[in-house]
Enzyme design. Structure first.
Site, PDB file in Angstrom:
ATOM      1  N   TYR A  40       0.786  -1.230   0.000  1.00 54.72           N
ATOM      2  CA  TYR A  40       0.000   0.000   0.000  1.00 54.72           C
ATOM      3  C   TYR A  40       0.822   1.285   0.000  1.00 54.72           C
ATOM      4  O   TYR A  40       0.243   2.383   0.032  1.00 54.72           O
ATOM      5  CB  TYR A  40      -0.965  -0.021   1.203  1.00 54.72           C
ATOM      6  N   HIS A 118      -7.848   1.023  -6.392  1.00 50.75           N
ATOM      7  CA  HIS A 118      -7.112   0.166  -5.456  1.00 50.75           C
ATOM      8  C   HIS A 118      -5.644   0.556  -5.504  1.00 50.75           C
ATOM      9  O   HIS A 118      -5.081   0.723  -6.591  1.00 50.75           O
ATOM     10  CB  HIS A 118      -7.260  -1.319  -5.816  1.00 50.75           C
TER      11      HIS A 118
HETATM   12  O1  CA2 Z   1      -5.272  -2.293  -2.863  1.00 49.28           O
HETATM   13  C1  CA2 Z   1      -6.228  -1.752  -2.304  1.00 49.28           C
HETATM   14  O2  CA2 Z   1      -6.409  -0.537  -2.276  1.00 49.28           O
HETATM   15  C2  CA2 Z   1      -7.242  -2.638  -1.542  1.00 49.28           C
HETATM   16  O3  CA2 Z   1      -8.534  -2.097  -1.744  1.00 49.28           O
HETATM   17  C3  CA2 Z   1      -6.840  -2.550  -0.079  1.00 49.28           C
HETATM   18  C4  CA2 Z   1      -7.652  -3.482   0.826  1.00 49.28           C
HETATM   19  C5  CA2 Z   1      -7.662  -4.892   0.268  1.00 49.28           C
HETATM   20  O4  CA2 Z   1      -8.514  -5.705   1.061  1.00 49.28           O
HETATM   21  C6  CA2 Z   1      -8.118  -4.942  -1.174  1.00 49.28           C
HETATM   22  O5  CA2 Z   1      -8.042  -6.272  -1.615  1.00 49.28           O
HETATM   23  C7  CA2 Z   1      -7.229  -4.066  -2.038  1.00 49.28           C
HETATM   24  C8  CA2 Z   1      -7.043  -3.507   2.245  1.00 49.28           C
HETATM   25  C9  CA2 Z   1      -6.874  -2.172   2.892  1.00 49.28           C
HETATM   26  C10 CA2 Z   1      -6.073  -2.360   4.163  1.00 49.28           C
HETATM   27  O6  CA2 Z   1      -5.231  -1.241   4.324  1.00 49.28           O
HETATM   28  C11 CA2 Z   1      -4.192  -1.347   5.189  1.00 49.28           C
HETATM   29  C12 CA2 Z   1      -3.288  -0.309   5.171  1.00 49.28           C
HETATM   30  C13 CA2 Z   1      -2.213  -0.336   5.996  1.00 49.28           C
HETATM   31  C14 CA2 Z   1      -2.024  -1.378   6.877  1.00 49.28           C
HETATM   32  C15 CA2 Z   1      -2.942  -2.404   6.906  1.00 49.28           C
HETATM   33  C16 CA2 Z   1      -4.021  -2.387   6.069  1.00 49.28           C
END
Ligand code: CA2
Length: 176
Positions: A40, A118
């Site tokens: 991310y 995403h």
């Molecule tokens: O890639 C993306 O933006 C997602 O939407 C992010 C989601 C994931 O479940 C999708 O499959 C793809 C997860 C967001 C979690 O964000 C975090 C950020 C930092 C630390 C932990 C989680």
């Protein structure tokens, strides 16, 4: 007779002349910048939101951002967007991408055009991330370009809104 109260309520439903864009962030995105930078990136949600609001100001558009970890709160915010005559939504449904018929139904019901964003490339990850409940309704999908994906989505929204006629329909492109 029109009371002060009812005229104020009526004024609320008048569409704004300034294009309004809502950026919605789903669950756990408040953790950005603190963990999982491999997927991310390093930008925090505040960094991303500040850049989007700033870009909106430069372009004369109102950009509002909203993050929540609960499905119902995100749905309520989408209903509010319809009442506020929001013109365009940019949404990262995060984990709800792969699970939420209810969030999909809310976006479908409001019929506000939206781009799905995403940070990571969901197609290069686990198979359960390959299906989105949103993509077939979205104007477009940006996946895997990190925080830049939100900026690209906003550029698209601003261009799309500039091409509107005063009645809200799209100008058709001239053939050359
Ligand atoms: O890639 C993306 O933006 C997602 O939407 C992010 C989601 C994931 O479940 C999708 O499959 C793809 C997860 C967001 C979690 O964000 C975090 C950020 C930092 C630390 C932990 C989680």
């Amino acid at each position: 007779m029109t009371t002060k109260r009812s005229s104020r309520a009526a004024a609320k439903t008048v569409p704004s002349l300034r294009p309004q864009v809502l950026v919605l962030h789903g669950p756990n995105l408040n953790m950005l910048g603190s963990r999982e930078p491999k997927h991310y990136g390093l930008a925090t949600l505040d960094d991303i939101n500040r850049a989007l609001v700033g870009r909106g100001e430069t372009a004369g558009a109102q950009v509002e951002t909203f993050q929540h970890n609960h499905e119902g709160a995100l749905i309520d915010r989408i209903h509010q967007a319809a009442r506020d005559h929001v013109d365009f939504i940019i949404v990262n449904p995060a984990g709800y991408t792969h699970t939420s018929v209810a969030l999909r139904d809310a976006l479908a019901a409001t019929a506000i055009p939206f781009v799905e964003v995403h940070l990571s490339n969901i197609y290069a990850r686990e198979p359960f991330r390959h299906h989105s409940y949103f993509s077939d309704l979205a104007v477009g999908v940006v996946s895997g370009l990190g925080a830049h994906g939100y900026e690209l989505a906003l550029e698209y929204a601003l261009r799309h809104l500039q091409n509107r006629t005063p009645h809200g329909s799209q100008k058709t492109e001239k053939a050359h």
